[in-house]
Design a protein around this motif. Structure first.
Motif, mmCIF file in Angstrom:
data_model
loop_
_atom_site.group_PDB
_atom_site.id
_atom_site.type_symbol
_atom_site.label_atom_id
_atom_site.label_comp_id
_atom_site.label_asym_id
_atom_site.label_seq_id
_atom_site.Cartn_x
_atom_site.Cartn_y
_atom_site.Cartn_z
ATOM 1 N N GLY A 36 -25.419 109.633 -18.526
ATOM 2 C CA GLY A 36 -26.001 107.729 -18.271
ATOM 3 C C GLY A 36 -27.194 108.097 -17.278
ATOM 4 N N ALA A 37 -27.084 108.900 -16.094
ATOM 5 C CA ALA A 37 -29.198 109.048 -15.648
ATOM 6 C C ALA A 37 -30.225 110.071 -16.020
ATOM 7 N N SER A 38 -29.227 110.716 -17.183
ATOM 8 C CA SER A 38 -30.501 110.981 -18.560
ATOM 9 C C SER A 38 -31.026 111.469 -19.775
ATOM 10 N N LEU A 39 -29.561 110.358 -20.023
ATOM 11 C CA LEU A 39 -29.800 110.195 -21.988
ATOM 12 C C LEU A 39 -30.720 108.776 -22.218
ATOM 13 N N CYS A 40 -31.388 109.076 -23.324
ATOM 14 C CA CYS A 40 -33.092 107.881 -23.462
ATOM 15 C C CYS A 40 -32.059 107.778 -25.005
ATOM 16 N N GLU A 41 -31.631 108.697 -25.593
ATOM 17 C CA GLU A 41 -31.324 108.326 -27.445
ATOM 18 C C GLU A 41 -30.217 108.859 -27.486
ATOM 19 N N LEU A 42 -29.352 107.191 -28.095
ATOM 20 C CA LEU A 42 -28.165 107.553 -28.967
ATOM 21 C C LEU A 42 -27.661 106.647 -29.384
ATOM 22 N N ASP A 43 -27.615 108.330 -30.680
ATOM 23 C CA ASP A 43 -26.583 107.347 -32.007
ATOM 24 C C ASP A 43 -25.962 107.741 -32.675
ATOM 25 N N VAL A 44 -24.553 106.962 -33.030
ATOM 26 C CA VAL A 44 -23.340 107.170 -32.964
ATOM 27 C C VAL A 44 -23.413 106.350 -34.504
ATOM 28 N N SER A 45 -24.193 106.064 -34.797
ATOM 29 C CA SER A 45 -24.183 105.542 -36.859
ATOM 30 C C SER A 45 -22.984 105.907 -37.686
ATOM 31 N N PHE A 46 -22.694 104.927 -38.589
ATOM 32 C CA PHE A 46 -22.409 105.097 -39.175
ATOM 33 C C PHE A 46 -20.786 105.944 -39.167
ATOM 34 N N ASN A 47 -19.764 105.632 -37.747
ATOM 35 C CA ASN A 47 -18.927 105.893 -37.174
ATOM 36 C C ASN A 47 -17.837 104.996 -37.634
ATOM 37 N N ARG A 48 -16.712 105.011 -37.041
ATOM 38 C CA ARG A 48 -15.595 103.610 -37.513
ATOM 39 C C ARG A 48 -14.679 103.464 -35.681
ATOM 40 N N ILE A 49 -16.786 102.997 -34.869
ATOM 41 C CA ILE A 49 -16.586 102.626 -33.452
ATOM 42 C C ILE A 49 -16.263 101.403 -33.584
ATOM 43 N N GLU A 50 -15.141 100.339 -32.839
ATOM 44 C CA GLU A 50 -14.880 99.703 -32.553
ATOM 45 C C GLU A 50 -15.547 98.472 -31.942
ATOM 46 N N THR A 51 -15.854 99.303 -30.314
ATOM 47 C CA THR A 51 -15.953 98.424 -29.147
ATOM 48 C C THR A 51 -16.964 99.938 -28.799
ATOM 49 N N ILE A 52 -17.790 99.167 -27.629
ATOM 50 C CA ILE A 52 -18.782 100.204 -27.360
ATOM 51 C C ILE A 52 -17.526 99.871 -26.050
ATOM 52 N N PRO A 53 -17.921 100.910 -25.052
ATOM 53 C CA PRO A 53 -16.993 100.879 -23.284
ATOM 54 C C PRO A 53 -18.437 99.993 -22.373
ATOM 55 N N SER A 54 -17.617 99.686 -21.538
ATOM 56 C CA SER A 54 -18.551 99.118 -20.576
ATOM 57 C C SER A 54 -19.553 99.993 -19.446
ATOM 58 N N ASP A 55 -19.414 101.509 -20.051
ATOM 59 C CA ASP A 55 -19.977 102.766 -19.070
ATOM 60 C C ASP A 55 -21.249 102.485 -20.339
ATOM 61 N N ILE A 56 -21.692 101.893 -21.171
ATOM 62 C CA ILE A 56 -22.494 102.009 -21.546
ATOM 63 C C ILE A 56 -23.947 101.435 -20.060
ATOM 64 N N GLY A 57 -23.382 100.862 -19.721
ATOM 65 C CA GLY A 57 -24.445 100.097 -17.984
ATOM 66 C C GLY A 57 -24.801 101.330 -17.415
ATOM 67 N N SER A 58 -24.415 102.577 -17.607
ATOM 68 C CA SER A 58 -24.688 103.382 -16.821
ATOM 69 C C SER A 58 -25.839 103.894 -17.244
ATOM 70 N N CYS A 59 -26.152 103.796 -18.184
ATOM 71 C CA CYS A 59 -27.152 104.245 -19.523
ATOM 72 C C CYS A 59 -28.626 104.071 -18.656
ATOM 73 N N THR A 60 -28.833 104.661 -17.725
ATOM 74 C CA THR A 60 -30.237 103.507 -17.070
ATOM 75 C C THR A 60 -31.128 104.214 -17.807
ATOM 76 N N ARG A 61 -31.318 104.810 -18.232
ATOM 77 C CA ARG A 61 -32.753 105.584 -19.159
ATOM 78 C C ARG A 61 -32.483 105.523 -20.485
ATOM 79 N N LEU A 62 -31.728 104.674 -20.954
ATOM 80 C CA LEU A 62 -31.588 104.904 -22.821
ATOM 81 C C LEU A 62 -32.456 103.816 -23.430
ATOM 82 N N GLU A 63 -33.809 104.709 -23.867
ATOM 83 C CA GLU A 63 -34.718 103.642 -24.964
ATOM 84 C C GLU A 63 -34.030 103.167 -26.479
ATOM 85 N N ARG A 64 -33.349 104.071 -26.252
ATOM 86 C CA ARG A 64 -32.652 104.045 -28.334
ATOM 87 C C ARG A 64 -31.390 103.912 -28.574
ATOM 88 N N PHE A 65 -30.716 103.184 -29.445
ATOM 89 C CA PHE A 65 -29.408 102.795 -28.985
ATOM 90 C C PHE A 65 -28.931 102.140 -30.618
#
Length: 92
Positions: A36-65
């Motif tokens: 979370g402290a380093s991640l700037c881009e996260l691409d989980v496109s075209f999978n079978r994910i139903e929920t995003i965990p609340s821990d997404i809030g720890s991705c403080t540097r995230l610019e692209r999702f």
């Protein structure tokens, strides 16, 4: 692939993670906390994910999702803590 491998937990300086088109059903919260402290881009496109965990809030540097083409219904309230987002794609 059912979930992301635990070996990624040791990648504390990871800035970009692209795991699209892998039949992932679970995005682990412990992974998001680990990078979370380093991640700037996260691409989980075209999978079978139903929920995003609340821990997404720890991705403080995230610019692209991108979670395009998943089965998401809602986002956790903690998503609002990711204030540096410049690009979000949640389309079907």
């Amino acid at each position: 692939m059912v979930s992301l491998h635990g070996a990624l937990l040791t990648c504390a300086a990871l800035e970009k993670l692209v795991v699209s088109n892998n039949d992932i059903v679970l995005l682990p919260g412990d992974l998001l906390r680990a990078v979370g402290a380093s991640l700037c881009e996260l691409d989980v496109s075209f999978n079978r994910i139903e929920t995003i965990p609340s821990d997404i809030g720890s991705c403080t540097r995230l610019e692209r999702f991108s979670a395009r083409g998943n089965m998401l219904r809602t986002l956790p309230l903690q998503f609002a803590q990711v204030v540096g987002l410049e690009f979000v794609d949640l389309s079907d």
